[in-house]
Design a protein around this motif. Structure first.
Motif, PDB file in Angstrom:
ATOM      1  N   THR A 231     -40.935 -59.605 -11.017  1.00  0.00           N
ATOM      2  CA  THR A 231     -41.215 -60.920 -10.437  1.00  0.00           C
ATOM      3  C   THR A 231     -39.963 -61.782 -10.474  1.00  0.00           C
ATOM      4  O   THR A 231     -39.289 -61.875 -11.503  1.00  0.00           O
ATOM      5  CB  THR A 231     -42.358 -61.627 -11.179  1.00  0.00           C
ATOM      6  OG1 THR A 231     -43.542 -60.826 -11.091  1.00  0.00           O
ATOM      7  CG2 THR A 231     -42.639 -62.997 -10.579  1.00  0.00           C
ATOM      8  N   TYR A 232     -39.667 -62.420  -9.345  1.00  0.00           N
ATOM      9  CA  TYR A 232     -38.496 -63.266  -9.200  1.00  0.00           C
ATOM     10  C   TYR A 232     -38.922 -64.689  -8.866  1.00  0.00           C
ATOM     11  O   TYR A 232     -39.843 -64.897  -8.078  1.00  0.00           O
ATOM     12  CB  TYR A 232     -37.588 -62.755  -8.072  1.00  0.00           C
ATOM     13  CG  TYR A 232     -37.019 -61.387  -8.324  1.00  0.00           C
ATOM     14  CD1 TYR A 232     -35.726 -61.230  -8.821  1.00  0.00           C
ATOM     15  CD2 TYR A 232     -37.768 -60.241  -8.066  1.00  0.00           C
ATOM     16  CE1 TYR A 232     -35.195 -59.970  -9.051  1.00  0.00           C
ATOM     17  CE2 TYR A 232     -37.246 -58.979  -8.289  1.00  0.00           C
ATOM     18  CZ  TYR A 232     -35.962 -58.854  -8.782  1.00  0.00           C
ATOM     19  OH  TYR A 232     -35.447 -57.591  -9.021  1.00  0.00           O
ATOM     20  N   ARG A 233     -38.230 -65.660  -9.450  1.00  0.00           N
ATOM     21  CA  ARG A 233     -38.376 -67.044  -9.034  1.00  0.00           C
ATOM     22  C   ARG A 233     -37.259 -67.317  -8.024  1.00  0.00           C
ATOM     23  O   ARG A 233     -36.083 -67.055  -8.299  1.00  0.00           O
ATOM     24  CB  ARG A 233     -38.282 -67.994 -10.216  1.00  0.00           C
ATOM     25  CG  ARG A 233     -38.581 -69.436  -9.860  1.00  0.00           C
ATOM     26  CD  ARG A 233     -38.851 -70.261 -11.103  1.00  0.00           C
ATOM     27  NE  ARG A 233     -40.135 -69.903 -11.712  1.00  0.00           N
ATOM     28  CZ  ARG A 233     -40.347 -69.770 -13.018  1.00  0.00           C
ATOM     29  NH1 ARG A 233     -39.359 -69.971 -13.863  1.00  0.00           N
ATOM     30  NH2 ARG A 233     -41.535 -69.449 -13.472  1.00  0.00           N
ATOM     31  N   VAL A 234     -37.666 -67.803  -6.858  1.00  0.00           N
ATOM     32  CA  VAL A 234     -36.748 -67.910  -5.725  1.00  0.00           C
ATOM     33  C   VAL A 234     -36.678 -69.356  -5.251  1.00  0.00           C
ATOM     34  O   VAL A 234     -37.708 -69.968  -4.960  1.00  0.00           O
ATOM     35  CB  VAL A 234     -37.221 -67.016  -4.558  1.00  0.00           C
ATOM     36  CG1 VAL A 234     -36.148 -66.940  -3.485  1.00  0.00           C
ATOM     37  CG2 VAL A 234     -37.602 -65.621  -5.042  1.00  0.00           C
ATOM     38  N   TRP A 235     -35.469 -69.908  -5.176  1.00  0.00           N
ATOM     39  CA  TRP A 235     -35.241 -71.234  -4.614  1.00  0.00           C
ATOM     40  C   TRP A 235     -34.690 -71.033  -3.204  1.00  0.00           C
ATOM     41  O   TRP A 235     -33.648 -70.372  -3.023  1.00  0.00           O
ATOM     42  CB  TRP A 235     -34.234 -72.013  -5.448  1.00  0.00           C
ATOM     43  CG  TRP A 235     -34.720 -72.532  -6.764  1.00  0.00           C
ATOM     44  CD1 TRP A 235     -35.070 -73.825  -7.060  1.00  0.00           C
ATOM     45  CD2 TRP A 235     -34.874 -71.799  -7.998  1.00  0.00           C
ATOM     46  NE1 TRP A 235     -35.430 -73.933  -8.385  1.00  0.00           N
ATOM     47  CE2 TRP A 235     -35.328 -72.710  -8.986  1.00  0.00           C
ATOM     48  CE3 TRP A 235     -34.677 -70.456  -8.357  1.00  0.00           C
ATOM     49  CZ2 TRP A 235     -35.588 -72.321 -10.295  1.00  0.00           C
ATOM     50  CZ3 TRP A 235     -34.940 -70.061  -9.656  1.00  0.00           C
ATOM     51  CH2 TRP A 235     -35.388 -70.995 -10.613  1.00  0.00           C
TER      52      TRP A 235
ATOM     53  N   VAL B 229     -46.219 -66.393  -4.316  1.00  0.00           N
ATOM     54  CA  VAL B 229     -46.923 -67.601  -4.763  1.00  0.00           C
ATOM     55  C   VAL B 229     -45.982 -68.785  -4.584  1.00  0.00           C
ATOM     56  O   VAL B 229     -44.818 -68.743  -4.999  1.00  0.00           O
ATOM     57  CB  VAL B 229     -47.348 -67.490  -6.244  1.00  0.00           C
ATOM     58  CG1 VAL B 229     -48.007 -68.783  -6.709  1.00  0.00           C
ATOM     59  CG2 VAL B 229     -48.283 -66.305  -6.444  1.00  0.00           C
ATOM     60  N   ARG B 230     -46.483 -69.852  -3.980  1.00  0.00           N
ATOM     61  CA  ARG B 230     -45.690 -71.077  -3.851  1.00  0.00           C
ATOM     62  C   ARG B 230     -45.797 -71.867  -5.146  1.00  0.00           C
ATOM     63  O   ARG B 230     -46.890 -72.245  -5.560  1.00  0.00           O
ATOM     64  CB  ARG B 230     -46.188 -71.904  -2.674  1.00  0.00           C
ATOM     65  CG  ARG B 230     -45.217 -73.022  -2.253  1.00  0.00           C
ATOM     66  CD  ARG B 230     -45.883 -74.002  -1.290  1.00  0.00           C
ATOM     67  NE  ARG B 230     -46.403 -73.360  -0.096  1.00  0.00           N
ATOM     68  CZ  ARG B 230     -45.704 -73.164   1.025  1.00  0.00           C
ATOM     69  NH1 ARG B 230     -44.444 -73.560   1.071  1.00  0.00           N
ATOM     70  NH2 ARG B 230     -46.257 -72.595   2.074  1.00  0.00           N
ATOM     71  N   VAL B 231     -44.663 -72.123  -5.799  1.00  0.00           N
ATOM     72  CA  VAL B 231     -44.640 -72.851  -7.066  1.00  0.00           C
ATOM     73  C   VAL B 231     -44.446 -74.340  -6.837  1.00  0.00           C
ATOM     74  O   VAL B 231     -45.109 -75.177  -7.441  1.00  0.00           O
ATOM     75  CB  VAL B 231     -43.528 -72.304  -7.988  1.00  0.00           C
ATOM     76  CG1 VAL B 231     -43.434 -73.128  -9.272  1.00  0.00           C
ATOM     77  CG2 VAL B 231     -43.784 -70.842  -8.310  1.00  0.00           C
ATOM     78  N   SER B 232     -43.517 -74.682  -5.942  1.00  0.00           N
ATOM     79  CA  SER B 232     -43.193 -76.086  -5.720  1.00  0.00           C
ATOM     80  C   SER B 232     -42.664 -76.266  -4.313  1.00  0.00           C
ATOM     81  O   SER B 232     -41.974 -75.396  -3.773  1.00  0.00           O
ATOM     82  CB  SER B 232     -42.140 -76.566  -6.731  1.00  0.00           C
ATOM     83  OG  SER B 232     -41.703 -77.873  -6.429  1.00  0.00           O
ATOM     84  N   GLY B 233     -42.985 -77.428  -3.734  1.00  0.00           N
ATOM     85  CA  GLY B 233     -42.519 -77.723  -2.390  1.00  0.00           C
ATOM     86  C   GLY B 233     -41.069 -78.139  -2.337  1.00  0.00           C
ATOM     87  O   GLY B 233     -40.429 -78.076  -1.303  1.00  0.00           O
TER      88      GLY B 233
ATOM     89  N   PRO C  11     -35.405 -79.654   2.191  1.00  0.00           N
ATOM     90  CA  PRO C  11     -35.697 -79.623   0.754  1.00  0.00           C
ATOM     91  C   PRO C  11     -35.732 -78.192   0.233  1.00  0.00           C
ATOM     92  O   PRO C  11     -35.941 -77.239   0.979  1.00  0.00           O
ATOM     93  CB  PRO C  11     -37.091 -80.257   0.677  1.00  0.00           C
ATOM     94  CG  PRO C  11     -37.718 -79.930   2.007  1.00  0.00           C
ATOM     95  CD  PRO C  11     -36.587 -80.003   3.000  1.00  0.00           C
ATOM     96  N   LEU C  12     -35.514 -78.067  -1.082  1.00  0.00           N
ATOM     97  CA  LEU C  12     -35.644 -76.760  -1.718  1.00  0.00           C
ATOM     98  C   LEU C  12     -37.099 -76.508  -2.060  1.00  0.00           C
ATOM     99  O   LEU C  12     -37.794 -77.398  -2.542  1.00  0.00           O
ATOM    100  CB  LEU C  12     -34.804 -76.700  -2.995  1.00  0.00           C
ATOM    101  CG  LEU C  12     -33.288 -76.624  -2.825  1.00  0.00           C
ATOM    102  CD1 LEU C  12     -32.625 -76.583  -4.189  1.00  0.00           C
ATOM    103  CD2 LEU C  12     -32.891 -75.412  -2.003  1.00  0.00           C
ATOM    104  N   GLU C  13     -37.538 -75.282  -1.829  1.00  0.00           N
ATOM    105  CA  GLU C  13     -38.863 -74.854  -2.261  1.00  0.00           C
ATOM    106  C   GLU C  13     -38.702 -73.735  -3.282  1.00  0.00           C
ATOM    107  O   GLU C  13     -37.743 -72.967  -3.232  1.00  0.00           O
ATOM    108  CB  GLU C  13     -39.695 -74.382  -1.073  1.00  0.00           C
ATOM    109  CG  GLU C  13     -40.063 -75.506  -0.125  1.00  0.00           C
ATOM    110  CD  GLU C  13     -41.305 -75.183   0.688  1.00  0.00           C
ATOM    111  OE1 GLU C  13     -42.005 -74.216   0.366  1.00  0.00           O
ATOM    112  OE2 GLU C  13     -41.565 -75.926   1.656  1.00  0.00           O
ATOM    113  N   ILE C  14     -39.652 -73.666  -4.215  1.00  0.00           N
ATOM    114  CA  ILE C  14     -39.618 -72.648  -5.247  1.00  0.00           C
ATOM    115  C   ILE C  14     -40.815 -71.723  -5.054  1.00  0.00           C
ATOM    116  O   ILE C  14     -41.961 -72.179  -5.002  1.00  0.00           O
ATOM    117  CB  ILE C  14     -39.658 -73.264  -6.657  1.00  0.00           C
ATOM    118  CG1 ILE C  14     -38.531 -74.288  -6.828  1.00  0.00           C
ATOM    119  CG2 ILE C  14     -39.537 -72.174  -7.713  1.00  0.00           C
ATOM    120  CD1 ILE C  14     -38.591 -75.046  -8.134  1.00  0.00           C
TER     121      ILE C  14
END
Length: 256
Positions: free
Chosen positions: A139-143, A173-177, A190-193
């Motif tokens: 699993t990766y967190r992607v900006w 999964v969308r973490v943040s807008g 804007p950056l999304e996470i």
């Protein structure tokens, strides 16, 4: 050479444990006549060797593994996922100089990608963890530069066509807008996470997946490997040995 050595171990197993190759690849090395024991070429897969036997592959001495060792490293950016680098750049093995045995990274994290990386001298486990047929998830967190539309997310979930073939479906999964507390340089969008889970390990796969659907990855961090996660407790550049329970869980996931 010790073919009749009842107390010995099969040669291909010893090669795998030493980190030379996976068990299957080690068998091929033997069949191809590239392995010698005490100076004699060995091609029989049933050959057993003892602790006193001298093993070489392509003329290079094999250092027997003194037990199997497993570590989890939180790789920083600007570090090479390799045991050495001809350009003299810092490698993940350099970060683990205090470890007295030779361990090798399982797969890769790109130079500009951070996060969790397993290192071990268990060659058979390494082979299986890297092979997509065993389905070990990462699993990766992607900006990314947003906004990321629903259609784009569905494309990732269905598989994206890259130059080396279509990817397997990803979990997204969308973490943040947006990323309002980041030090990253914002452009006009804007950056999304997002959090993306895949079980393949192609070169720069996550970045290429997003590029294929028209988005730029600004930052990438692996936050989970199989069942291993640190929840931000392992500092960047730090490492720790895996627990017995974690080792058993990793091995059981790939049928060992």
């Amino acid at each position: 050479m010790a073919q009749d050595n009842e107390g010995g171990e099969r040669l291909q197993k010893v090669l795998a444990q030493a980190g030379v190759a996976s068990r299957r690849h080690a068998e091929q090395l033997i069949v191809d006549g590239r392995v010698t024991v005490n100076g004699n070429t060995v091609t029989a897969l049933g050959t057993k060797v003892g602790i006193q036997d001298r093993i070489e592959v392509d003329g290079q001495s094999v250092q027997r593994a003194e037990g199997l060792h497993y570590y989890l490293l939180n790789k920083p950016v600007s570090v090479i996922t390799s045991a050495s680098d001809p350009q003299g750049r810092l490698t993940v093995v350099d970060l683990m100089r205090d470890v007295q045995v030779r361990v090798y990274p399982v797969g890769r994290l790109d130079y500009d990608t951070s996060g969790l990386l397993v290192l071990t001298n268990d060659g058979e486990l390494t082979h299986r963890l890297m092979h997509p047929s065993y389905g070990v998830e990462k699993t990766y967190r992607v900006w990314v530069q947003g906004p990321v539309g629903i259609n784009a997310l569905e494309s990732l979930r269905q598989g994206v066509l890259l130059e080396d073939g279509k990817t397997a479906p990803a979990k997204v999964v969308r973490v943040s807008g947006n990323s309002n507390g980041s030090n990253l340089k914002l452009k006009k969008d804007p950056l999304e996470i997002l959090e993306v889970t895949i079980h393949e390990g192609r070169n720069r796969q996550v970045r290429r997946m997003f590029a294929a659907i028209g988005y730029t990855v600004v930052k990438l961090e692996r936050i989970r490997f199989g069942s291993l996660t640190e929840e931000n407790t392992l500092l960047s550049g730090a490492y720790r040995p895996l627990s017995i329970r974690e080792i058993k869980d990793l091995r059981s996931k790939v049928g060992l």
